[in-house]
Motif scaffolding. Sequence first.
Motif, mmCIF file in Angstrom:
data_model
loop_
_atom_site.group_PDB
_atom_site.id
_atom_site.type_symbol
_atom_site.label_atom_id
_atom_site.label_comp_id
_atom_site.label_asym_id
_atom_site.label_seq_id
_atom_site.Cartn_x
_atom_site.Cartn_y
_atom_site.Cartn_z
ATOM 1 N N ASP A 124 0.813 -1.219 0.000
ATOM 2 C CA ASP A 124 0.000 0.000 0.000
ATOM 3 C C ASP A 124 0.844 1.265 0.000
ATOM 4 O O ASP A 124 0.504 2.267 0.625
ATOM 5 N N ASP A 126 2.819 4.531 -1.991
ATOM 6 C CA ASP A 126 2.565 5.398 -3.144
ATOM 7 C C ASP A 126 3.350 4.928 -4.358
ATOM 8 O O ASP A 126 2.863 4.980 -5.484
ATOM 9 N N LYS A 154 -4.851 -3.732 -7.812
ATOM 10 C CA LYS A 154 -4.528 -2.767 -6.767
ATOM 11 C C LYS A 154 -4.556 -1.325 -7.250
ATOM 12 O O LYS A 154 -4.374 -0.408 -6.458
ATOM 13 N N GLY A 155 -4.757 -1.106 -8.536
ATOM 14 C CA GLY A 155 -4.921 0.251 -9.046
ATOM 15 C C GLY A 155 -3.645 1.018 -9.319
ATOM 16 O O GLY A 155 -3.683 2.249 -9.487
ATOM 17 N N TYR A 156 -2.501 0.343 -9.391
ATOM 18 C CA TYR A 156 -1.241 1.019 -9.706
ATOM 19 C C TYR A 156 -1.114 1.209 -11.222
ATOM 20 O O TYR A 156 -1.746 0.502 -12.009
ATOM 21 N N LYS A 202 0.521 4.854 -7.487
ATOM 22 C CA LYS A 202 -0.918 4.997 -7.286
ATOM 23 C C LYS A 202 -1.477 6.060 -8.223
ATOM 24 O O LYS A 202 -0.753 6.928 -8.720
ATOM 25 N N ALA A 203 -2.779 6.008 -8.414
ATOM 26 C CA ALA A 203 -3.424 6.846 -9.430
ATOM 27 C C ALA A 203 -3.368 8.336 -9.117
ATOM 28 O O ALA A 203 -3.485 9.163 -10.017
ATOM 29 N N ASP A 204 -3.189 8.710 -7.843
ATOM 30 C CA ASP A 204 -3.228 10.132 -7.493
ATOM 31 C C ASP A 204 -1.878 10.821 -7.654
ATOM 32 O O ASP A 204 -1.693 11.944 -7.194
#
Length: 234
Positions: A124, A126, A154-156, A202-204
């Motif tokens: 988890d 960044d 996991k959205g990476y 990560k997406a942000d």
Amino acid sequence: MKIITLNMNMFRYLIDGSFNEFLKEYQADVVILQEVRSSLADEVTCYTHKISPNLYQEIENIKKTIYLTVALCKDDTWQKVNIDHFHYNNRFVKIKNDDWSIFGLHLPLQDDIDSLLSIIQESDCDIICGDFNAHRKYSQIKNWKVIDNLINDKGYSDLWEKGLKEGKAYYIDYKGEKKKAHQGDFYRTFVGNTHIDYVLAKADIHLIDIIIDMRTLAFTDHCAMIVNYKKDES
């Protein structure tokens, strides 16, 4: 925020100090080195804050010639995160400060790495970066499956692929010239003519640029990946 990730298995820079000059050129906030001997990592003079792997300092009589994944940090705001339910392992380091968390790793080509894979998938952080020993054309290998899991479950995002799509990917050729990388062209990160090193995010995270520097093949067998990013303001 700027990160360099590089496998230093060959580690020949001590001949002329060129690796220190390379690090000074980029002035990265964090450098993640994989497969570097602890004794030789100490010779990096331009970074004084070095973070070693999980529980490394607590183990006695570890040889200084052992290969480690280490983090070199510009300042002491970065701290190590020990993973309590995982024993000492020389292949990964997890660090964080008030703004970011980073998981640096060297993933071996072995059958008995399930516990390490679960740690990576659950980290988890960044940023997850390093030498995955994985390539898309070998999708049946367990190492690629962890990348696939991080991206699809996991959205990476793979920042090199993201950089290619957004026109923010570059490479440094052997003359030291920075050139734009283009989708559809192949860019290796390993002397074996494969792309096995990755920076996942990560997406942000807003990508400013990402670079593959081929000049590091002068002192090791991998190309450095340099990522410059910031928080997504959207």
